[in-house]
Scaffold this motif. Structure first.
Motif, PDB file in Angstrom:
ATOM      1  N   VAL A  41     -39.288 121.311  92.516  1.00  0.00           N
ATOM      2  CA  VAL A  41     -40.336 121.360  91.501  1.00  0.00           C
ATOM      3  C   VAL A  41     -39.667 121.387  90.133  1.00  0.00           C
ATOM      4  N   THR A  84     -47.204 120.297  87.355  1.00  0.00           N
ATOM      5  CA  THR A  84     -46.522 121.433  87.986  1.00  0.00           C
ATOM      6  C   THR A  84     -47.004 122.780  87.459  1.00  0.00           C
ATOM      7  N   LEU A 120     -49.836 121.092  93.118  1.00  0.00           N
ATOM      8  CA  LEU A 120     -48.593 121.076  93.891  1.00  0.00           C
ATOM      9  C   LEU A 120     -48.886 121.118  95.389  1.00  0.00           C
ATOM     10  N   GLY A 159     -37.215 125.084  93.043  1.00  0.00           N
ATOM     11  CA  GLY A 159     -37.546 124.526  91.738  1.00  0.00           C
ATOM     12  C   GLY A 159     -36.706 125.118  90.633  1.00  0.00           C
ATOM     13  N   VAL A 199     -43.395 128.323  92.713  1.00  0.00           N
ATOM     14  CA  VAL A 199     -42.570 127.838  93.824  1.00  0.00           C
ATOM     15  C   VAL A 199     -42.671 128.806  95.001  1.00  0.00           C
TER      16      VAL A 199
END
Length: 410
Positions: A9, A55, A61, A79, A91
């Motif tokens: 990410v 993001t 996501l 990420g 994340v």
């Protein structure tokens, strides 16, 4: 059988290429999800895939990763953070959603709120600077008076030393308070931390899981900002000082609910001994992973990926060298006329890497944080003196010129 992929990410100028290469070494396909993939030059040259996605949105996501699962077996997700460290918490939530190994998002969120981090460390008895939280100019002035000048003023969220300044008198306190309370996209709230200036050598402990891999010594450019000028692995410490710093660093993990994956802990050695300046629940974003590999033979990126995919890491040191970085810092704002010497510096025996971040005609506007650096040189050798000599020889071969911006009449 579906091909296995590892999701990244966002990206990172320094660590991003290292992760792409390490992922490929594991036989996995790297896929980067980014709001703006074009900002990462290395994605244009590496054999990897990049997808444009918001993001900032956990739902976006999850939707993208769900779609990718139709084509790939997702082996893991990680990420990178820039100035907004809340992305790493997303994340963690993404990993939880897909039942994959990852950081605890609640712990990450608590850690990324610097005031909450301070509270939890203090409650656990971890040595930290005296601090106060302020939300307006009057509270900042009151806190600075109570703590005593000089003080550090910083936003309660963010990274890379952005918005962090040493204030040595009341005028500087007022000036920086106005800046921090003004409209700024780099931090999301007007909360300001006012801290005691813990004076002494700066160190950074790199941890993986519950183990200290190494301790780095670093120094800064001129005050009032804290822009890294150089770093060395390992730090020149006695066994006793190393143990005391390592013990304090390790004590931060249970206090903050950390201990999965990498953690970077910044400290200063003061008259009271080691004082924790900040805990970063991630791998250091500077050249640290490269220095650790050169100094000890431990590849933090590779070992992190092992944990991401559910394996076990091996942190055994394979050799003992001294590795150091020198960051190239401009001394003025203006237009970069030229910068050269990269190839000559890279040819110096013992130089591991020379990297320039800017090209001629680039406007240079210093911001007082990690973005001020225009390049770096890394060197390594069996001895500290030799590494320092190699580094200085290489840096001396790099030259640049900056023409100040023209002055405009009011």
């Amino acid at each position: 059988m579906a091909r296995s992929a590892l999701i990244l990410v966002e990206g990172h100028r320094g660590n991003g290429p290292l992760y792409i290469q390490a992922i490929q070494n594991f036989g996995l396909h790297p896929i980067t999800l980014s709001t703006d993939p074009a900002q990462y030059d290395y994605l244009n040259t590496e054999n990897s895939q990049a997808i444009c996605v918001n993001t900032d949105s956990l739902a976006a996501l999850i939707h993208e990763c769900t779609g990718l699962r139709a084509f790939y077996d997702i082996a893991g997700i990680t990420g990178f953070t820039a100035l907004d460290e809340s992305l790493y918490a997303r994340v963690g939530k993404l990993c939880q959603h897909f039942d994959l190994p990852g950081p605890n998002p609640e712990s990450i969120e608590r850690c990324c709120d610097k005031f909450t981090q301070r509270q939890l460390l203090a409650e656990a008895g971890v040595p930290i600077p005296t601090y106060r939280l302020a939300v307006n100019a009057a509270e900042v002035q009151s806190a600075a008076a109570a703590i005593g000048l000089p003080v550090i003023l910083k936003p309660a969220a963010g990274s890379g030393s952005s918005g962090v300044r040493l204030c040595r008198n009341v005028d500087e306190v007022a000036e920086h308070t106005t800046y921090l309370l003004g409209e700024n996209d780099l931090w999301s709230s007007p909360r300001i931390l006012v801290e005691e200036f813990a004076q002494g050598p700066f160190y950074s402990a790199d941890l993986m899981g519950n183990q200290v891999v190494g301790i780095e010594a670093a120094d800064f450019g001129p005050p009032p900002h804290f822009v890294f000028r150089g770093a060395t692995h390992p730090a020149p410490l006695t066994d006793e000082k190393y143990k005391r710093i390592a013990d304090v660093a390790l004590s931060c993990l249970p206090a903050l609910g950390l201990g999965w994956g990498p953690t970077n802990i910044e400290l200063r050695w003061t008259k009271r001994g080691p004082i924790v300046i900040e805990v970063n629940p991630r791998l250091s974003g500077a050249t640290c992973p490269k220095l650790v590999r050169l100094a000890y033979g431990v590849d933090l990126v590779t070992e992190h990926i092992k944990i991401i995919v559910g394996g076990e890491c091996n942190l055994r040191k394979r050799h003992s060298h001294v590795a150091a970085t020198r960051f190239l810092l401009p001394d003025r704002d203006g237009t970069l006329d030229f910068i050269d010497g990269e190839s000559r510096a890279a040819a110096v025996p013992g130089v591991a890497e020379v990297k320039l971040y800017v090209k001629p005609q680039t406007p240079i506007v210093r911001k007082g944080d990690y973005r001020d650096s225009i390049g770096h040189v890394i060197a390594a050798s069996p001895s500290r003196a030799q590494t320092e000599a190699i580094l200085q020889s290489a840096v001396d071969l790099i030259a640049w010129s900056i023409t100040p911006f023209p002055l405009h009449d009011a």
